[in-house]
Design an enzyme around this catalytic site. Structure first.
Site, PDB file in Angstrom:
ATOM      1  N   LEU A  20       0.813  -1.206   0.000  1.00 14.15           N
ATOM      2  CA  LEU A  20       0.000   0.000   0.000  1.00 14.15           C
ATOM      3  C   LEU A  20       0.852   1.264   0.000  1.00 14.15           C
ATOM      4  CD1 LEU A  20      -2.794  -1.080   2.485  1.00 14.15           C
ATOM      5  CD2 LEU A  20      -3.200  -0.237   0.178  1.00 14.15           C
ATOM      6  N   TYR A 158      -2.373  -4.468  17.325  1.00 13.74           N
ATOM      7  CA  TYR A 158      -2.658  -3.789  16.062  1.00 13.74           C
ATOM      8  C   TYR A 158      -3.970  -3.014  16.126  1.00 13.74           C
ATOM      9  CZ  TYR A 158      -3.487  -3.381  10.995  1.00 13.74           C
ATOM     10  OH  TYR A 158      -3.736  -2.930   9.716  1.00 13.74           O
ATOM     11  N   LYS A 162      -4.405   1.049  15.789  1.00 18.02           N
ATOM     12  CA  LYS A 162      -5.202   1.650  14.723  1.00 18.02           C
ATOM     13  C   LYS A 162      -6.384   2.443  15.279  1.00 18.02           C
ATOM     14  CE  LYS A 162      -2.868   0.307  11.100  1.00 18.02           C
ATOM     15  NZ  LYS A 162      -2.091   1.288  10.319  1.00 18.02           N
TER      16      LYS A 162
END
Length: 305
Positions: A20, A158, A162
């Site tokens: 990405l 994670y 986030k």
């Protein structure tokens, strides 16, 4: 809609050697921005720069693991030294150390929090200082995840990072508004080294590698596609066309773009003089308890064979 032209702008994209991040860097360069590519692997970073310059863009590499203040300042200073300014920051760098709660070690937790959450903080702080000094506004694009919006099994570290990134986007959009610096979180969903480990997606990603496009039920129904499908959102948010967009969490993937809601109260009940455990137990099922929310990322809906 005006043409998206970023000529004269300078950008830093963390974790942009592949996946990405590389797609974001290419998309910015294709619209005229000069890009500082960042990765921990020098060969990967150099290859990314080469791919951008061969496509007609401008890019340089800065090899450093994000997380520390020193790394953040190196990235910002490299943009200023090479291009004379910094206008766009994309905080994409990340790692995974997935384990269920009772098996996750301190090192597993700290490594992910350092790269994702602290790395976003230190890089955004350094970028904000520079952008405020320039006095011409700027753009911070923080990369979130569906795991941060809804939680995900085995991803304590994670998901927490986030979720924190989305909260920082909302906070910084208020703090930096007067400086004309927009701050948004993006929530990409794409075939990457991370997602190809998910069994449900693995065969489709393998087919993609062999030249077969994703079917419509993935691209539209699941909003799942390639990294390049997610990249258009980055130059758009960095452009004058998006000057009025800030403090948002915006999802993109496949053929789908979506706006995520912000957390808010959805049900309430009241008791004169306050609550006791007993009155809570009596009222709960027919009041706020009737609006309990689901958790986790919904499983893909595959068509019946």
């Amino acid at each position: 809609m005006p043409s998206i032209d970023l000529t004269g702008k300078a950008a830093v994209v963390t974790g942009s050697g592949r996946g990405l991040g590389l797609a974001y860097a290419h998309a910015l360069a294709a619209r005229g921005a000069s890009v500082v590519v960042n990765d921990v692997d020098e060969a990967v970073a150099d290859a990314a720069v080469k791919s951008i310059t061969e496509a007609g863009g401008t890019a340089v590499a800065e090899v450093v693991p994000v997380g520390t203040t020193e790394a953040a300042e190196r990235l910002v200073n490299r943009a200023v030294e090479e291009f004379g300014r910094l206008d766009i920051l994309v905080t994409n760098a990340g790692i995974l150390r997935d384990k269920v709660l009772w098996k996750m070690t301190d090192d597993d937790f700290d490594a992910v929090i350092t790269t994702h959450l602290k790395g976003t903080f230190t890089c955004a702080r350094a970028a904000a200082v520079r952008m405020r000094e320039q006095g011409e506004g700027g753009t911070l694009i923080l990369v979130g995840s569906p795991a941060g919006q809804r939680g995900n099994f085995g991803q304590t570290n994670y998901a927490a990072a986030k979720a924190g990134i989305a909260a920082m986007a909302r906070t910084w959009s208020m703090e930096l508004g007067r400086a004309n610096i927009t701050v948004n979180a993006i929530v990409p969903v794409a075939a990457t080294a991370m997602t190809e480990t998910i069994p449900a997606f693995a065969p489709y990603i393998e087919a993609l590698k062999n030249g077969q496009p994703f079917p419509d039920f993935l691209r539209k129904g699941e909003g799942f596609g390639t990294p390049e499908d997610c990249a258009a959102l980055v130059p758009f948010l960095a452009s004058e066309a998006a000057r009025g967009i800030t403090g948002q969490a915006i999802g993109i993937g496949g053929d789908k773009v979506a706006l995520w809601s912000h957390p808010q109260e959805i049900a309430a009940a009241y008791a004169d003089g306050g609550w006791t455990p007993d009155t809570l137990a009596d009222v709960w099922p027919t009041s706020v308890g009737a609006a309990l929310q689901s958790v986790g990322i919904p499983a893909p809906k595959f068509p019946e064979a």
